[in-house]
Design a protein around this motif. Structure first.
Motif, PDB file in Angstrom:
ATOM      1  N   ASP A 285       3.106   7.205  -1.791  1.00 36.96           N
ATOM      2  CA  ASP A 285       2.245   8.371  -2.689  1.00 36.96           C
ATOM      3  C   ASP A 285       0.962   8.385  -2.006  1.00 36.96           C
ATOM      4  O   ASP A 285      -0.031   7.742  -2.684  1.00 36.96           O
ATOM      5  CB  ASP A 285       2.668   8.093  -4.131  1.00 36.96           C
ATOM      6  N   ILE A 286       0.525   8.919  -0.946  1.00 33.52           N
ATOM      7  CA  ILE A 286      -0.808   8.679  -0.392  1.00 33.52           C
ATOM      8  C   ILE A 286      -1.613   9.883  -0.464  1.00 33.52           C
ATOM      9  O   ILE A 286      -1.049  11.091  -0.880  1.00 33.52           O
ATOM     10  CB  ILE A 286      -0.787   8.249   1.043  1.00 33.52           C
ATOM     11  N   SER A 287      -3.085   9.879  -0.559  1.00 35.70           N
ATOM     12  CA  SER A 287      -3.892  10.858  -0.243  1.00 35.70           C
ATOM     13  C   SER A 287      -4.688  10.759   0.864  1.00 35.70           C
ATOM     14  O   SER A 287      -5.128   9.489   1.180  1.00 35.70           O
ATOM     15  CB  SER A 287      -4.639  11.317  -1.525  1.00 35.70           C
ATOM     16  N   LEU A 288      -5.414  11.946   1.283  1.00 34.43           N
ATOM     17  CA  LEU A 288      -6.298  11.874   2.400  1.00 34.43           C
ATOM     18  C   LEU A 288      -7.334  13.086   2.196  1.00 34.43           C
ATOM     19  O   LEU A 288      -6.841  14.110   1.749  1.00 34.43           O
ATOM     20  CB  LEU A 288      -5.670  11.755   3.757  1.00 34.43           C
ATOM     21  N   PRO A 289      -8.439  13.100   2.879  1.00 39.08           N
ATOM     22  CA  PRO A 289      -9.025  14.436   3.007  1.00 39.08           C
ATOM     23  C   PRO A 289      -8.174  15.114   3.560  1.00 39.08           C
ATOM     24  O   PRO A 289      -7.524  14.952   4.788  1.00 39.08           O
ATOM     25  CB  PRO A 289     -10.314  14.034   3.986  1.00 39.08           C
ATOM     26  N   VAL A 290      -8.092  16.509   3.225  1.00 37.81           N
ATOM     27  CA  VAL A 290      -7.315  17.476   3.959  1.00 37.81           C
ATOM     28  C   VAL A 290      -7.221  17.774   5.268  1.00 37.81           C
ATOM     29  O   VAL A 290      -6.443  17.678   6.164  1.00 37.81           O
ATOM     30  CB  VAL A 290      -7.384  18.838   3.086  1.00 37.81           C
ATOM     31  N   SER A 291      -8.676  17.567   5.729  1.00 39.73           N
ATOM     32  CA  SER A 291      -8.898  17.809   6.915  1.00 39.73           C
ATOM     33  C   SER A 291      -8.449  16.492   8.113  1.00 39.73           C
ATOM     34  O   SER A 291      -8.425  16.573   9.297  1.00 39.73           O
ATOM     35  CB  SER A 291     -10.517  17.858   7.194  1.00 39.73           C
ATOM     36  N   ALA A 292      -8.290  15.450   7.262  1.00 39.29           N
ATOM     37  CA  ALA A 292      -8.021  14.176   8.282  1.00 39.29           C
ATOM     38  C   ALA A 292      -6.212  13.942   8.556  1.00 39.29           C
ATOM     39  O   ALA A 292      -5.792  13.132   8.975  1.00 39.29           O
ATOM     40  CB  ALA A 292      -8.173  13.041   7.617  1.00 39.29           C
TER      41      ALA A 292
ATOM     42  N   VAL B   5       1.834   2.054   6.900  1.00 39.47           N
ATOM     43  CA  VAL B   5       1.452   3.565   6.608  1.00 39.47           C
ATOM     44  C   VAL B   5      -0.014   3.328   5.782  1.00 39.47           C
ATOM     45  O   VAL B   5      -0.789   4.206   6.199  1.00 39.47           O
ATOM     46  CB  VAL B   5       2.776   4.187   5.509  1.00 39.47           C
ATOM     47  N   TYR B   6       0.042   2.397   4.974  1.00 38.03           N
ATOM     48  CA  TYR B   6      -1.274   2.355   4.354  1.00 38.03           C
ATOM     49  C   TYR B   6      -2.581   1.755   5.306  1.00 38.03           C
ATOM     50  O   TYR B   6      -3.702   2.155   4.870  1.00 38.03           O
ATOM     51  CB  TYR B   6      -1.203   1.168   3.173  1.00 38.03           C
ATOM     52  N   ASP B   7      -2.156   1.214   6.200  1.00 37.32           N
ATOM     53  CA  ASP B   7      -3.368   0.621   7.359  1.00 37.32           C
ATOM     54  C   ASP B   7      -3.647   2.096   7.849  1.00 37.32           C
ATOM     55  O   ASP B   7      -4.863   2.225   7.979  1.00 37.32           O
ATOM     56  CB  ASP B   7      -2.682  -0.194   8.365  1.00 37.32           C
ATOM     57  N   ALA B   8      -2.726   3.036   8.166  1.00 34.07           N
ATOM     58  CA  ALA B   8      -3.201   4.277   8.832  1.00 34.07           C
ATOM     59  C   ALA B   8      -4.048   5.068   7.783  1.00 34.07           C
ATOM     60  O   ALA B   8      -5.021   5.701   8.098  1.00 34.07           O
ATOM     61  CB  ALA B   8      -2.015   5.043   9.169  1.00 34.07           C
ATOM     62  N   VAL B   9      -3.441   5.038   6.369  1.00 34.12           N
ATOM     63  CA  VAL B   9      -3.976   5.768   5.414  1.00 34.12           C
ATOM     64  C   VAL B   9      -5.755   5.333   5.253  1.00 34.12           C
ATOM     65  O   VAL B   9      -6.564   6.084   5.448  1.00 34.12           O
ATOM     66  CB  VAL B   9      -3.545   5.513   4.191  1.00 34.12           C
ATOM     67  N   ALA B  10      -5.652   4.007   5.376  1.00 30.18           N
ATOM     68  CA  ALA B  10      -7.206   3.369   5.237  1.00 30.18           C
ATOM     69  C   ALA B  10      -7.990   3.888   6.578  1.00 30.18           C
ATOM     70  O   ALA B  10      -9.076   4.131   6.192  1.00 30.18           O
ATOM     71  CB  ALA B  10      -6.790   2.000   5.168  1.00 30.18           C
ATOM     72  N   ARG B  11      -7.431   3.589   7.639  1.00 26.95           N
ATOM     73  CA  ARG B  11      -8.189   4.211   8.729  1.00 26.95           C
ATOM     74  C   ARG B  11      -8.800   5.561   8.853  1.00 26.95           C
ATOM     75  O   ARG B  11      -9.854   5.691   9.351  1.00 26.95           O
ATOM     76  CB  ARG B  11      -7.452   3.952  10.059  1.00 26.95           C
ATOM     77  N   HIS B  12      -7.788   6.489   8.299  1.00 27.43           N
ATOM     78  CA  HIS B  12      -8.316   7.894   8.065  1.00 27.43           C
ATOM     79  C   HIS B  12      -8.832   8.144   6.635  1.00 27.43           C
ATOM     80  O   HIS B  12      -9.121   9.313   6.540  1.00 27.43           O
ATOM     81  CB  HIS B  12      -7.030   8.797   8.082  1.00 27.43           C
ATOM     82  N   GLY B  13      -9.419   7.197   5.694  1.00 27.31           N
ATOM     83  CA  GLY B  13     -10.305   7.419   4.835  1.00 27.31           C
ATOM     84  C   GLY B  13      -9.318   7.716   3.406  1.00 27.31           C
ATOM     85  O   GLY B  13     -10.019   8.632   2.836  1.00 27.31           O
TER      86      GLY B  13
ATOM     87  N   ALA C 191      -0.894  -6.035  -5.145  1.00 30.41           N
ATOM     88  CA  ALA C 191      -1.507  -6.552  -3.993  1.00 30.41           C
ATOM     89  C   ALA C 191      -2.143  -5.741  -3.082  1.00 30.41           C
ATOM     90  O   ALA C 191      -3.316  -5.881  -2.298  1.00 30.41           O
ATOM     91  CB  ALA C 191      -0.156  -7.186  -3.344  1.00 30.41           C
ATOM     92  N   ASP C 192      -1.710  -4.407  -3.132  1.00 26.41           N
ATOM     93  CA  ASP C 192      -2.393  -3.559  -2.350  1.00 26.41           C
ATOM     94  C   ASP C 192      -3.699  -3.219  -2.658  1.00 26.41           C
ATOM     95  O   ASP C 192      -4.616  -2.923  -2.006  1.00 26.41           O
ATOM     96  CB  ASP C 192      -1.700  -2.303  -2.183  1.00 26.41           C
TER      97      ASP C 192
END
Ligand code: FAD
Ligand code: ZN
Length: 471
Positions: free
Chosen positions: A350-357, A415-423, A438-439
């Protein structure tokens, strides 16, 4: 030496009445496991207070005994936040009996409710006066407003109205020492120092027990329009979102993305739902509402979609011609989770990102998951308008699902590493609870984690409020 827990158990009936202290195993059962059946704990008792004073008395008694308190609303949370630990010493405080409307002020457009009121009942109380309370979740028949505040719940109308945080004007909460914080003033402007209510929103019961809240109301929508657009890519979906926002402004209430696979699963398990034009990789469910009864809303949506097709942004679109057809389009989106469950276990995110990313994130993450879990199927859907994706991973066709689930933690890190890289954020809607502790330490900065610990220590120095959750 006297067992302080036993003394506490003797005191509780005097505080709330014998009928409202449950200790028999069968009575505790509905409270000690979570909705998904993923967590199971044990409790010394479930206490059901009927007023804020009673909550305060319970907290003082627990503080004296050094006993941990687990606040609980509708117990629909998805991260184990309302489930006690296995030690059998904690007390569950269920707010269910505190379920009244304290005040409804149409001129101020606010409703003041007790924390244990089910969300659907708050919606109904608002509707009865011609007003609208827009928070809406699939769990609304069971979840409570106190749980919604404590998890900062989102749902399907965030694009227009915001999360629970944006809908909250004031709270009343019992603090860990039994004192009562009240900011139930229903003010839209109040710049008098720190906005303390914000601390309790999304705190998952770790800083105090929310006993009441003042929530914003809105004019009831009088007309609505629902459409399904077929799209060639996620970039196209984002371009369509921008066009619809420009055309409809805040009348756009929902923009839900669905991959072809998530839509196919939804239709497979719920054959009665609407047809979708076949052969496209992505779909968007578009919903708009207007409170002016004579608004030409459907025409505005149709024009915007027509222009998007002409510009090559959308491949195809269907506008619902009736309320019933609109509901059948919504069913496509609403049935995805259940369809997925019937299809077999999933590794869920259940992730979120800036829409543009989002496009770049998806590109990276898909490649990395394909390398780590060859053949795994991605079931992606969610609230694209809020940058919130349910980014789920199902076992490859014919693969043992139980063995696939063993890779959960490894998949989470990809997944979370990629999420973190993309802000982005590793938990957009459902919180931390026990599930993602832990996350939290892994993905939030050291400064953020130490500030959170400082807040926790200031408000709950003895650590009695929902121990073992979030931090
Ligand atoms: P509970 O599960 O009882 O508690 C949740 C957390 O809040 C726990 O940590 C608990 O200790 C704490 N808490 C509860 N009440 C209080 C209180 N009065 N004071 C202090 N702490 C308290 N969530 C979304 O955000 N968006 C969705 O779209 C969504 N859809 C869902 C669909 C389904 C079918 C289900 C089962 C769940 C869904 N959820 C969703 C998750 C869940 O419904 C929400 O998190 C909801 O806000 C929880 O409310 P509750 O009353 O059930 O809280
Ligand atoms: Zn969601």
């Amino acid at each position: 030496m006297a067992d302080p827990g036993a003394t506490l158990l003797e005191r509780l009936p005097g505080l709330v009445g014998r009928a409202h202290v449950l200790t028999a195993a069968a009575d505790l059962e509905p409270f000690i496991a979570d909705w998904r059946g993923r967590y199971r704990g044990a409790a010394r008792a479930v206490v059901l207070p009927g007023s804020t004073d009673e909550v305060a008395a319970i907290v003082r008694a627990c503080a004296q005994a050094g006993t941990g308190i687990v606040p609980q609303g509708g117990n629909t949370g998805l991260c184990g936040g309302a489930t006690p630990d296995e030690g059998g010493r904690q007390i569950i405080v269920s707010l269910r009996r505190m379920n009244r409307v304290r005040a409804l002020d149409v001129a101020n457009a606010t409703i003041t409710v007790e924390a244990g009121m089910p969300l659907a009942a708050v919606q109904e109380a608002a509707a009865a006066t011609g007003m609208h309370f827009p928070l809406s979740l699939a769990s609304e028949g069971s979840c409570t407003i106190g749980g919604n505040l404590s998890t900062n719940a989102g749902g399907t109308a965030v694009l227009r109205y915001g999360n629970t945080r944006e809908l909250t004007l004031g709270i009343e909460a019992v603090l860990a020492d039994g004192s009562v914080l009240s900011t139930l003033r229903g003010l839209r402007k109040d710049n008098t120092g720190y906005d303390l209510k914000q601390l309790f929103i999304g705190a998952e019961g770790t800083l105090g027990i929310v006993t009441a809240a003042v929530m914003k109301l809105f004019p009831a929508p009088r007309v609505s329009a629902t459409a399904l657009a077929a799209l060639g890519s996620v970039d196209a979906a984002i371009a369509l979102l921008a066009r619809l926002k420009a055309a409809l402004a805040d009348r756009l209430t929902g923009f839900e993305l669905m991959s072809a696979l998530s839509l196919a699963l939804s239709r497979k398990h719920h054959p009665g739902s609407a047809e979708a034009p076949p052969g496209h990789p992505w779909y968007a469910l578009v919903h708009a509402e207007d409170s002016a009864p004579d608004a030409a809303l459907a025409a505005a949506v149709e024009t915007a979609l027509g222009e998007a097709i002409e510009a090559g942004v959308a491949a195809d679109a269907t506008l619902a011609q009736s309320v019933d057809q609109g509901k059948r389009l919504w069913a496509l989106r609403e049935n995805i989770s259940e369809a997925q469950r019937r299809e077999g276990p999933n590794i869920k995110h259940d992730i979120s990102l800036p829409v543009s990313a989002i496009p770049a994130f998806m590109h990276d993450c898909e490649r990395e998951l394909a390398a780590a879990f060859p053949g795994a199927r991605l079931v992606v859907f969610g609230h694209l308008g809020d940058g919130n994706l349910h980014y789920n991973l199902a076992a490859p066709e014919g693969f043992d699902p139980a063995r696939f689930m063993d890779g959960g933690e490894r998949a989470n890190h990809v997944v979370y590493d990629a999420v973190a890289r993309h802000g982005g954020s590793f938990s957009a809607e459902h919180g931390i609870g026990q599930l993602k502790r832990a996350d939290l330490v892994r993905y939030k900065s050291a400064v953020e984690v130490s500030l959170m610990r400082a807040v926790k220590a200031a408000l709950d120095p003895e650590g009695i409020m929902n121990p073992g959750k979030v931090l």
